[in-house]
Scaffold this motif. Structure first.
Motif, mmCIF file in Angstrom:
data_model
loop_
_atom_site.group_PDB
_atom_site.id
_atom_site.type_symbol
_atom_site.label_atom_id
_atom_site.label_comp_id
_atom_site.label_asym_id
_atom_site.label_seq_id
_atom_site.Cartn_x
_atom_site.Cartn_y
_atom_site.Cartn_z
ATOM 1 N N VAL A 1 -18.766 13.238 -32.745
ATOM 2 C CA VAL A 1 -18.386 12.035 -31.994
ATOM 3 C C VAL A 1 -17.761 11.034 -32.953
ATOM 4 N N GLU A 2 -16.554 10.636 -32.660
ATOM 5 C CA GLU A 2 -15.857 9.644 -33.485
ATOM 6 C C GLU A 2 -16.516 8.270 -33.315
ATOM 7 N N PRO A 3 -16.408 7.382 -34.326
ATOM 8 C CA PRO A 3 -16.925 6.028 -34.169
ATOM 9 C C PRO A 3 -16.325 5.342 -32.937
ATOM 10 N N SER A 4 -17.153 4.559 -32.254
ATOM 11 C CA SER A 4 -16.756 3.842 -31.029
ATOM 12 C C SER A 4 -16.337 4.793 -29.916
ATOM 13 N N ASP A 5 -16.890 5.988 -29.940
ATOM 14 C CA ASP A 5 -16.546 6.954 -28.898
ATOM 15 C C ASP A 5 -17.825 7.550 -28.309
ATOM 16 N N VAL A 6 -17.645 8.383 -27.313
ATOM 17 C CA VAL A 6 -18.766 8.990 -26.603
ATOM 18 C C VAL A 6 -18.392 10.414 -26.263
ATOM 19 N N ARG A 7 -19.407 11.270 -26.214
ATOM 20 C CA ARG A 7 -19.184 12.669 -25.868
ATOM 21 C C ARG A 7 -20.245 13.099 -24.860
ATOM 22 N N ARG A 8 -19.837 13.899 -23.905
ATOM 23 C CA ARG A 8 -20.773 14.430 -22.915
ATOM 24 C C ARG A 8 -21.421 15.692 -23.471
#
Ligand code: FES
Length: 109
Positions: free
Chosen positions: A18-25
């Protein structure tokens, strides 16, 4: 005598997924989890909004909040707190730990 461990820790991702400031399901067992990276710190919440059926992993991450993509309700990511209408019910949050580059989640917490 130590207390028996009651939580089940399950690997859901690798730390770099998961990249910074991001979200993953992440789908794990019968649950849909949103894994957030806030400035290098990871947080897990339920992925489905508490207002209706929308995936917060499709939402907009801004600072430490996520905006629901369906009706723009706002949640505080670290605590799951519902912050603005139409959401009124907090999100479930999950403890995480990192081991050997794997992100582990405690499902029964
Ligand atoms: S479904 Fe998320 S605010 Fe309505």
């Amino acid at each position: 005598m130590s207390k028996p461990e009651t939580q089940r820790w399950i690997a859901i991702a690798r730390t770099g997924d998961v990249e910074p400031s991001d979200v993953r399901r992440c789908e794990v067992e019968d649950r849909c989890i949103a894994l957030f990276n806030l400035d290098g710190r990871l947080y897990a919440t339920a992925d489905i909004c508490t207002h209706a059926h929308a995936h917060l992993s499709d939402g907009y991450v801004d600072g430490d909040t996520v905006e629901c993509p369906l009706h723009q309700g706002l949640f505080h990511i670290p605590t799951g707190r519902a912050m603005s209408p139409p959401v009124t019910e907090d999100l479930k949050t999950y403890p995480l730990r990192i081991e050997d580059g794997q992100v582990l989640i405690a499902l029964d917490a």
